[in-house]
Design an enzyme around this catalytic site. Structure first.
Site, short mmCIF file in Angstrom:
data_model
loop_
_atom_site.label_atom_id
_atom_site.label_comp_id
_atom_site.label_asym_id
_atom_site.label_seq_id
_atom_site.Cartn_x
_atom_site.Cartn_y
_atom_site.Cartn_z
CG HIS A 106 -1.99 -1.03 1.15
ND1 HIS A 106 -3.31 -0.73 0.96
CD2 HIS A 106 -1.93 -2.38 1.21
CE1 HIS A 106 -4.02 -1.84 0.91
NE2 HIS A 106 -3.20 -2.86 1.07
CG ASP A 135 0.13 9.27 0.97
OD1 ASP A 135 0.07 8.05 1.18
OD2 ASP A 135 -0.60 10.11 1.53
#
Ligand code: ADP
Ligand code: F6P
Length: 471
Positions: free
Chosen positions: A172, A380
């Site tokens: 992720h 991110d």
């Protein structure tokens, strides 16, 4: 969201199993000693809950409390299989190796990664426990989908325990450039661990390329485009699958009369003409220091008028026992306190800072109430908050300011993109987004909404699982 109902116990065997560090819910203990459950923090849980509710599968993970053995149970439409962690394992495997080594290393070393051999030993032991738990639950010939950086050794361990299984792995968070990854003393074990999966998924194509290059250069494995060949001749694949949200669910929630009324109430309570919003876990990768500094300067210079504008920053409590996170909280609260002390009026702080978690409908109301969403991480993997904001803007109004260094920037091209390290550039773009005409905001928002509604969480899961089936 919190619930205190007694969970119904079960003895699951499942054809489809998800393995993640955290279960979808975590244990809470109230002041009177009674225990309940609340939704676990983070994008991984947001993304996987709707998929697991739709599928008849089991979720193997830690329930968030140390030194507690729990039986499998059914909660909110999902079979949960808790894995126990001791207090020492929480410190060494979770706070240490996962969140003070892998987390900073994989996020471009925006904080200094620490390397400790005892943390690694705990990481190996806990990964083995997760692999054994998954091997126990999965039915013959079933599919196991392992999630994220906390469990990078599980695919290989599981393959050894259960060669009959089809194994997927999804990271992720970002996968770092090889120059950074190679600092890791246990780099070989990590590469081999992940490459135990039949299909390895990343958020962006560059991450898959980095991984395949490392398999070739570090391990000397053969690779062909997306495919890699293990020393025993078996093959796996690595590719990008950008994760997303339950777009229709968020849209419906944001359009409900209750959320609409709550959004109007929030606007009235804040009493500002223009609302800027930030929503993040309180994490040093999210660029909060830079963002708050930018708003402070805009308020101080008068380019944003504190009488007419408010910046709401929601910061979810996260990893509060890790040193770097404690320092971050202190820094942020000092910065916010200074700005509000210097520029605030009675009952009107220019920065409205909330260190709290909220239920999903309150998040949707906040997104609806805000004119400009400011998402400026230093790095991110994806960033689901940006996509949630877009999903909640059914009127095609509002503006999204988005960091170039979020995985989401590849898909959300019509956002106002910024380099979060460039504070002057960020200030100029924040002003530009806030002052843009309704026509310009509408043009951009329509394009963003089209992307998010055609690329939702179901599409992500279906594409990954179809490719896993085909490997
Ligand atoms: P990360 O996975 O790094 O936390 P993401 O932006 O991908 O970042 O996902 C964060 C998720 O957590 C989103 O679904 C968001 O709605 C949710 N979230 C963030 N802050 C809060 C909060 N204060 N209360 C409740 N949910 C939150
Ligand atoms: O998406 C990144 C992620 O780190 C998940 O792996 C994790 O579950 C979530 O954010 C929240 O972090 P934590 O589980 O450490 O509270």
């Amino acid at each position: 969201m919190t619930s205190s109902s007694d969970p119904q116990q079960i003895a699951p065997k499942a054809e489809f199993v998800v393995v993640a560090n955290r279960l979808a819910v975590e244990r809470t203990t109230a002041d009177d000693g009674s225990s309940g459950w609340q939704t676990s923090p983070g994008g991984l849980v947001t993304a996987l809950v709707p998929i697991m509710q739709a599928k008849d599968g089991a979720w193997v993970g830690w329930h968030g409390a140390p030194d507690e053995e729990l039986e499998p149970f059914h909660h909110d439409g999902i079979d949960m299989v808790p894995v126990a962690l001791s207090e020492a394992e929480v410190a060494e495997y979770y706070e240490g190796m996962s969140n003070a080594t892998f987390w900073p290393l994989y996020h471009d070393s925006v904080a200094f990664p620490e390397f400790h051999r005892e943390w690694w030993d705990a990481y190996v032991a806990v990964n083995r426990r997760f692999a054994e738990a998954a091997a126990e639950v999965a039915e013959a010939g079933g599919t196991v989908w392992v999630q994220d950086y906390q469990l990078q050794l599980v695919p290989k361990l599981l393959r050894e325990l259960r060669p009959d299984l089809r194994i997927g792995f999804f990271l992720h968070i970002p996968f770092p450039p090889s120059e950074l990854f190679q600092q890791l003393p246990w780099r070989r074990a990590v590469l081999e661990g992940v490459a135990g999966a039949d299909l390895v998924g990343f958020q962006v194509p560059g991450a898959a390329t980095n991984f395949l290059n490392l398999l070739r250069r570090r391990l000397g494995w053969e690779t062909h485009r997306h495919e890699f060949v293990r020393p025993d001749g078996s093959r796996g694949r690595a590719s990008a699958y950008p994760i997303s949200i339950d777009t229709a669910g968020f849209e419906a929630l944001a359009n409900s009369p209750e959320v609409e009324a709550r959004a109007a109430q929030i606007r009235e309570d804040l009493g500002a003409e223009t609302i800027f919003l930030g929503v993040d876990r309180l994490d040093y990768t999210k660029g909060l220091r830079h963002r708050i500094r930018a708003f402070g300067e805009l308020f101080t210079s008068g380019e944003l008028d504190p009488e007419k504008v408010v910046f709401v920053q929601v910061a979810t409590p996260s990893r509060e026992r890790v040193d770097e996170y404690r320092r971050l909280r202190d820094d942020i609260e000092l910065l916010v306190g200074r700005i509000n002390g210097d520029l605030g009026q009675f009952g009107r702080p220019p920065v409205n800072y909330l260190h709290q978690s909220f239920p999903r409908d309150e998040m949707a109301a906040l997104y609806r109430a805000s004119d400009v969403m400011v998402v400026t991480p230093l790095r991110d993997g994806m960033n689901l908050v940006a996509k949630e904001y877009v999903a909640c803007r059914g009127g095609n109004d509002g503006a999204l300011v988005l960091s170039e260094f979020a995985g989401a920037a590849r898909e959300l091209k019509q956002a106002w993109q910024v380099n979060p390290y460039d504070i002057d550039g960020m200030k100029a773009t924040i002003l530009e987004a806030g002052r843009a005409s309704a026509r310009e905001q509408g043009r951009r928002m329509r394009a963003l909404r089209k992307q998010v509604s055609t690329h939702d969480i179901n599409r992500w899961a279906e594409t990954f699982l179809a490719d896993l089936d085909a490997v």
